[in-house]
Design an enzyme around this catalytic site. Structure first.
Site, PDB file in Angstrom:
ATOM      1  N   ARG A 164       7.956   2.291 -35.859  1.00 40.79           N
ATOM      2  CA  ARG A 164       8.625   1.369 -36.808  1.00 40.79           C
ATOM      3  C   ARG A 164       9.213   0.103 -36.193  1.00 40.79           C
ATOM      4  NH1 ARG A 164       5.863   3.658 -40.697  1.00 40.79           N
ATOM      5  NH2 ARG A 164       6.788   5.460 -41.691  1.00 40.79           N
TER       6      ARG A 164
ATOM      7  N   HIS B  97       4.504   6.845 -35.782  1.00 39.39           N
ATOM      8  CA  HIS B  97       4.993   5.557 -36.289  1.00 39.39           C
ATOM      9  C   HIS B  97       6.395   5.327 -35.731  1.00 39.39           C
ATOM     10  CE1 HIS B  97       1.634   5.150 -39.132  1.00 39.39           C
ATOM     11  NE2 HIS B  97       1.716   6.463 -39.248  1.00 39.39           N
TER      12      HIS B  97
ATOM     13  N   ASP C  26      -4.176   2.092 -39.244  1.00 40.34           N
ATOM     14  CA  ASP C  26      -3.543   3.237 -39.915  1.00 40.34           C
ATOM     15  C   ASP C  26      -2.436   2.833 -40.889  1.00 40.34           C
ATOM     16  OD1 ASP C  26      -3.196   6.134 -40.282  1.00 40.34           O
ATOM     17  OD2 ASP C  26      -1.199   5.677 -39.531  1.00 40.34           O
TER      18      ASP C  26
ATOM     19  N   ASP D 180       1.585  12.541 -37.084  1.00 38.01           N
ATOM     20  CA  ASP D 180       1.755  11.485 -38.089  1.00 38.01           C
ATOM     21  C   ASP D 180       3.242  11.312 -38.413  1.00 38.01           C
ATOM     22  OD1 ASP D 180       1.353   9.482 -39.924  1.00 38.01           O
ATOM     23  OD2 ASP D 180       0.386  10.745 -41.426  1.00 38.01           O
TER      24      ASP D 180
ATOM     25  N   GLY E   3       5.189   9.714 -46.412  1.00 37.10           N
ATOM     26  CA  GLY E   3       5.402   9.968 -44.985  1.00 37.10           C
ATOM     27  C   GLY E   3       6.559  10.895 -44.690  1.00 37.10           C
TER      28      GLY E   3
ATOM     29  N   HIS F  91      -0.614  10.182 -32.893  1.00 37.40           N
ATOM     30  CA  HIS F  91      -0.342   9.535 -34.186  1.00 37.40           C
ATOM     31  C   HIS F  91       1.155   9.512 -34.505  1.00 37.40           C
ATOM     32  CE1 HIS F  91      -2.158   8.791 -38.434  1.00 37.40           C
ATOM     33  NE2 HIS F  91      -0.938   8.285 -38.374  1.00 37.40           N
TER      34      HIS F  91
HETATM   35  N1  LIG Z   1       1.223   9.142 -43.414  1.00 40.39           N
HETATM   36  C1  LIG Z   1       2.050   8.566 -44.236  1.00 40.39           C
HETATM   37  O1  LIG Z   1       2.334   9.123 -45.283  1.00 40.39           O
HETATM   38  N2  LIG Z   1       2.617   7.379 -43.955  1.00 40.39           N
HETATM   39  C2  LIG Z   1       2.402   6.574 -42.795  1.00 40.39           C
HETATM   40  C3  LIG Z   1       1.097   5.860 -42.804  1.00 40.39           C
HETATM   41  C4  LIG Z   1      -0.088   6.694 -42.399  1.00 40.39           C
HETATM   42  O2  LIG Z   1      -0.103   7.370 -41.355  1.00 40.39           O
HETATM   43  O3  LIG Z   1      -1.083   6.667 -43.098  1.00 40.39           O
HETATM   44  C5  LIG Z   1       3.560   5.580 -42.693  1.00 40.39           C
HETATM   45  O4  LIG Z   1       3.468   4.620 -41.935  1.00 40.39           O
HETATM   46  O5  LIG Z   1       4.597   5.803 -43.350  1.00 40.39           O
HETATM   47 ZN   LIG Z   2      -2.649   7.245 -41.828  1.00 37.65          ZN
END
Ligand SMILES: NC(=O)N[C@@H](CC(=O)O)C(=O)O
Ligand SMILES: [Zn+2]
Length: 429
Positions: free
Chosen positions: A64, A62, A152, A305, A324, A60
């Site tokens: 970007r 991101h 997600d 995450d 996030g 998991h």
């Molecule tokens: N977890 C978060 O707080 N933010 C994530 C989105 C997600 O994983 O749900 C994001 O893309 O910023």
């Molecule tokens: Zn999420």
């Protein structure tokens, strides 16, 4: 190219090996694992007093890119991963444009090939534009190499769309990663709903927001047989629902994030926007339930995450700042400090949740150190004590609630395909 790792404590959950060994890597593969290897090598790593583990896998992340390169890029995110000990990361599709068709998957894969120093596996969206209604062309994305599907950042609110997505995922043999949030219950909340949100006068996010969708998706996977993976579980009832799902034979696994076993909503009192993430920090009971779920094996995976945001975005008020936090570079120290040192997990159990368990969910031949296998390896000093310093992060973003936190455990080397992609001493000069 020959790389010899000497005298490390090899912890390999898939075989149960936990012994001091030498490991020889030749041309990207593991060639030997023996008590003592005397072969010549191009490079020797002294791993005495260190853990030598399979390369960590993060389900998991991101990254970007495309669209939000001011927060992170595939290149900087992969450097952050390497520094955190991760050799394989799965990147979420909430980019702009979203990873919802062949062209965007192609773009991410080619950027990763050119710029990333770890393996990057794209996750395709379930619905077009993550809008929760019309299904994306999952089949064409699977053909060119997505590892899973997920919306997600959002939940597929329409249960029929989710069910159809699961049926396709089942046919194509890929997992569905579910971010669980019932938007009709959300009411604009910005932190956990409870005594602390009341005291602060902030709109709360009920546990029900998450629990209703966890329950729904377990019901849907029981019917479709799809491989369902519940993302970032933060509630006590969420852990119970996962345990129940497994007990009735549903094809379901679950992950938790380090912040959800380390912090509570009490930490939000400062209104530091780096304490704002989704799902939110919950209560002490939830933290205890998560640790119990990790210990009894209900929770399969620890994922970060990793959600980088620019400092200008996180400088907004608590209500307006985005949800996030970054996580790749703090996961191992938090796991060691909060779970191993506190007696919740053995080193083997901790490493299992970072390696073989996520590999099984993805159905990839990784997360296991074995002769003939690809040499993705992480070397960790488990005992060194220090304070986390966001200034040293390789990530473009520094939005971590753990700055200045005293921790144990640090990644020393990260090896991908037999090559050292992170060497703490050399890379931090
Ligand atoms: N977890 C978060 O707080 N933010 C994530 C989105 C997600 O994983 O749900 C994001 O893309 O910023
Ligand atoms: Zn999420």
């Amino acid at each position: 190219m020959k790389l010899l790792i000497k005298s490390g404590r090899v912890i390999n959950p898939s075989t149960g090996l936990d012994e001091i060994k030498d490991i020889l890597l030749i041309d990207g593969l593991v060639a030997k694992i023996e008590d003592e290897i005397l072969d010549e090598a191009d490079k020797i790593i002294d791993a005495m007093d260190f853990w030598v583990t399979p390369g960590l896998i993060d389900l998991h992340v991101h990254l970007r890119e495309p669209g939000f390169e001011h927060k992170e890029t595939i290149e900087t995110g992969s450097r952050s991963a390497a520094k955190g000990g991760f050799t394989t990361i799965c990147c979420m599709p909430n980019t702009n444009p979203a990873i919802d068709c062949k062209d965007v998957v192609d773009f991410v894969k080619s950027r990763a090939r050119e710029k990333a120093i770890v393996n990057v596996l794209p996750i395709g969206s379930i619905t077009k534009g993550l809008k929760g209604e019309e299904l994306a062309n999952i089949d064409e994305m699977v053909k060119i190499g997505i590892c899973a599907i997920s919306d997600d950042g959002r939940t597929v609110q329409n249960s029929d769309s989710m069910r159809q997505g699961m049926k396709i995922a089942k046919d194509l043999n890929i997992p569905v990663f579910s971010h669980c949030e019932d938007e009709t219950l959300l009411c604009g909340g910005v932190m956990n709903s409870g005594a602390v949100s009341k005291e602060l006068g902030m709109d709360g996010i009920l546990s029900e927001v998450e629990n209703v969708i966890i329950a729904r998706d377990i019901v849907l996977t029981k019917g479709t047989g799809a491989k369902l993976h519940i993302c970032h579980i933060s509630t006590s009832l969420g852990v119970d629902l996962l345990r129940f799902g497994k007990s009735i034979g549903a094809n379901v696994t679950g992950e938790v994030c380090p912040h959800h076993f380390t912090l509570t909503d009490k930490d939000v009192s400062s209104l530091d926007t780096n304490m704002k993430m989704n799902p939110p920090l919950r209560g002490q009971d939830d933290v205890e339930a998560i640790k119990m779920g990790l210990k009894d094996g209900t929770i399969d995976v620890i994922a970060t995450d990793h959600a980088p945001h620019h400092k200008d975005e996180k400088s907004l008020s608590f209500s307006n700042a985005p949800f996030g936090i970054v996580g790749l570079e703090t996961a191992i120290p938090l796991g060691i400090t909060e779970l191993v040192k506190e007696g919740w997990l053995t080193p083997m159990e901790l490493i299992e949740k970072f390696t073989i368990n996520p590999a099984k969910i993805l159905d990839i031949d990784k997360g296991d150190i074995g002769v003939g296998k690809i040499a993705d390896i992480t070397i960790i000093n488990p005992s060194v004590e220090y304070k986390i310093d966001v200034k040293g992060f390789a990530s473009k973003s520094k939005n971590s609630p753990f700055h200045n936190r005293l921790v144990n455990g640090r990644v020393e080397y990260t090896i991908v395909n037999g090559e050292v992609v992170y060497d703490r001493i050399k890379d931090n000069k």
